[in-house]
Design a protein around this motif. Structure first.
Motif, short mmCIF file in Angstrom:
data_model
loop_
_atom_site.label_atom_id
_atom_site.label_comp_id
_atom_site.label_asym_id
_atom_site.label_seq_id
_atom_site.Cartn_x
_atom_site.Cartn_y
_atom_site.Cartn_z
N GLU A 175 0.82 -1.21 0.00
CA GLU A 175 0.00 0.00 0.00
C GLU A 175 0.86 1.26 0.00
N LYS A 176 0.34 2.31 -0.65
CA LYS A 176 0.93 3.64 -0.52
C LYS A 176 0.16 4.38 0.55
N PHE A 177 0.86 4.86 1.57
CA PHE A 177 0.24 5.63 2.65
C PHE A 177 0.61 7.10 2.50
N THR A 178 -0.38 7.96 2.66
CA THR A 178 -0.16 9.41 2.55
C THR A 178 -0.42 10.06 3.91
N VAL A 179 0.60 10.72 4.44
CA VAL A 179 0.48 11.45 5.70
C VAL A 179 0.11 12.89 5.36
N ARG A 180 -1.10 13.29 5.71
CA ARG A 180 -1.59 14.64 5.38
C ARG A 180 -1.46 15.53 6.62
N VAL A 181 -0.73 16.63 6.46
CA VAL A 181 -0.43 17.51 7.59
C VAL A 181 -0.93 18.92 7.33
N PRO A 182 -2.03 19.34 7.98
CA PRO A 182 -2.46 20.73 7.89
C PRO A 182 -1.81 21.55 9.01
N SER A 183 -1.61 22.83 8.76
CA SER A 183 -1.06 23.70 9.80
C SER A 183 -2.15 24.66 10.24
N GLU A 184 -2.49 24.64 11.56
CA GLU A 184 -3.62 25.44 12.04
C GLU A 184 -3.21 26.73 12.74
N ALA A 185 -2.03 26.75 13.34
CA ALA A 185 -1.63 27.92 14.14
C ALA A 185 -1.47 29.15 13.26
N GLU A 186 -2.06 30.28 13.69
CA GLU A 186 -2.04 31.48 12.87
C GLU A 186 -0.71 32.22 12.90
N ASP A 187 0.02 32.12 14.01
CA ASP A 187 1.22 32.94 14.15
C ASP A 187 2.52 32.15 14.21
N THR A 188 2.46 30.84 13.93
CA THR A 188 3.69 30.05 13.93
C THR A 188 3.52 28.86 12.98
N PRO A 189 4.52 28.56 12.15
CA PRO A 189 4.37 27.51 11.14
C PRO A 189 4.65 26.11 11.69
N THR A 190 4.16 25.10 10.98
CA THR A 190 4.53 23.72 11.26
C THR A 190 5.90 23.49 10.64
N VAL A 191 6.87 23.07 11.43
CA VAL A 191 8.24 22.90 10.93
C VAL A 191 8.69 21.44 10.91
N LYS A 192 7.91 20.56 11.55
CA LYS A 192 8.31 19.16 11.60
C LYS A 192 7.10 18.30 11.94
N VAL A 193 7.06 17.10 11.36
CA VAL A 193 6.04 16.12 11.73
C VAL A 193 6.73 14.77 11.88
N GLU A 194 6.37 14.09 12.94
CA GLU A 194 6.98 12.80 13.26
C GLU A 194 5.87 11.76 13.38
N VAL A 195 6.00 10.65 12.67
CA VAL A 195 4.96 9.62 12.66
C VAL A 195 5.54 8.29 13.12
N ARG A 196 4.83 7.65 14.05
CA ARG A 196 5.23 6.31 14.48
C ARG A 196 4.58 5.31 13.55
N ILE A 197 5.38 4.40 13.00
CA ILE A 197 4.86 3.41 12.06
C ILE A 197 4.26 2.25 12.84
N PRO A 198 3.02 1.85 12.53
CA PRO A 198 2.40 0.72 13.23
C PRO A 198 3.24 -0.56 13.06
N GLU A 199 3.24 -1.41 14.07
CA GLU A 199 4.00 -2.65 14.01
C GLU A 199 3.57 -3.52 12.84
N GLU A 200 2.31 -3.38 12.42
CA GLU A 200 1.77 -4.24 11.36
C GLU A 200 2.16 -3.79 9.95
N VAL A 201 2.97 -2.73 9.84
CA VAL A 201 3.37 -2.21 8.52
C VAL A 201 4.89 -2.27 8.38
N ASN A 202 5.33 -2.81 7.25
CA ASN A 202 6.76 -2.86 6.96
C ASN A 202 7.05 -1.86 5.85
#
Length: 198
Positions: free
Chosen positions: A40-67
């Motif tokens: 499968e192709k997985f897409t991590v979608r990251v919106p940025s909500e804060a008005e006065d500071t940007p999203t600079v990093k996103v960290e995702v834990r991969i489920p044990e059931e996915v290689n």
């Protein structure tokens, strides 16, 4: 004591104001349904909500059931992989090279891999880092304010994901259809050819 309580209250109010509406616009992983044992192709979608500071990093834990076997490069972002003792990818962190995502922006990060045959649900815990140092942990249950994204595992015939076995079957059927079509055309042309006269 009153001053300390007032400061704590002010901080809580500021945090709520900063991330108001995040229960709707949170980090999600797509597709929402997939097959057991599928590639499968997985897409991590990251919106940025804060008005006065940007999203600079996103960290995702991969489920044990996915290689995870592949990560698609993202212009303007670098990524790092976390691996366990068996060299299996257990986490991915994407970091902005520039200013990151502003309040009205979002980004999608793609990875691909195989789902375990006995998987029932994939829980994707994520941490969203902002330029001011704040971090939002999307790791709670589905009914919480900060839910982790979940991919439900369903029988192959019901899922919307891509399965390499289904792709191979479709290719085989397409080849058979082309061969039968060519054979039918040849027979038609032969029948329509005028008979030879002596």
């Amino acid at each position: 004591m009153m001053k300390k309580a007032a400061c704590l209250l002010a901080g809580s109010v500021a945090a709520l104001a900063l991330f108001a509406g995040t229960a709707v616009a949170h980090v999600t992983v797509w597709p929402k349904e997939a097959n057991p044992g599928a590639y499968e192709k997985f897409t991590v979608r990251v919106p940025s909500e804060a008005e006065d500071t940007p999203t600079v990093k996103v960290e995702v834990r991969i489920p044990e059931e996915v290689n995870i076997s592949r990560v698609e490069p993202k212009p303007g972002w670098t990524y790092t992989l976390t691996r366990d003792a068996e060299d299996k990818v257990t986490g991915i962190a994407w970091t902005a090279e520039g200013q990151g995502l502003l309040a009205t922006e979002f980004a999608e990060f793609n990875v691909s891999g195989k789902i375990a045959d006995d998987a029932e649900a994939l829980i994707w815990e994520a941490h969203q880092y902002y330029g001011d140092g704040s971090v939002v942990a999307w790791a709670g249950p589905s009914d919480s304010d900060l839910p982790a994204s979940v991919t439900t595992i369903v029988p192959s015939e019901n899922a919307g994901g891509y399965d390499e076995r289904e792709g191979s079957l479709s290719l085989t059927l397409s080849i058979v259809a082309v061969v039968l079509g060519a054979l039918s055309l040849a027979i038609s042309l032969r029948k329509g050819r005028p008979a030879k006269t002596s």
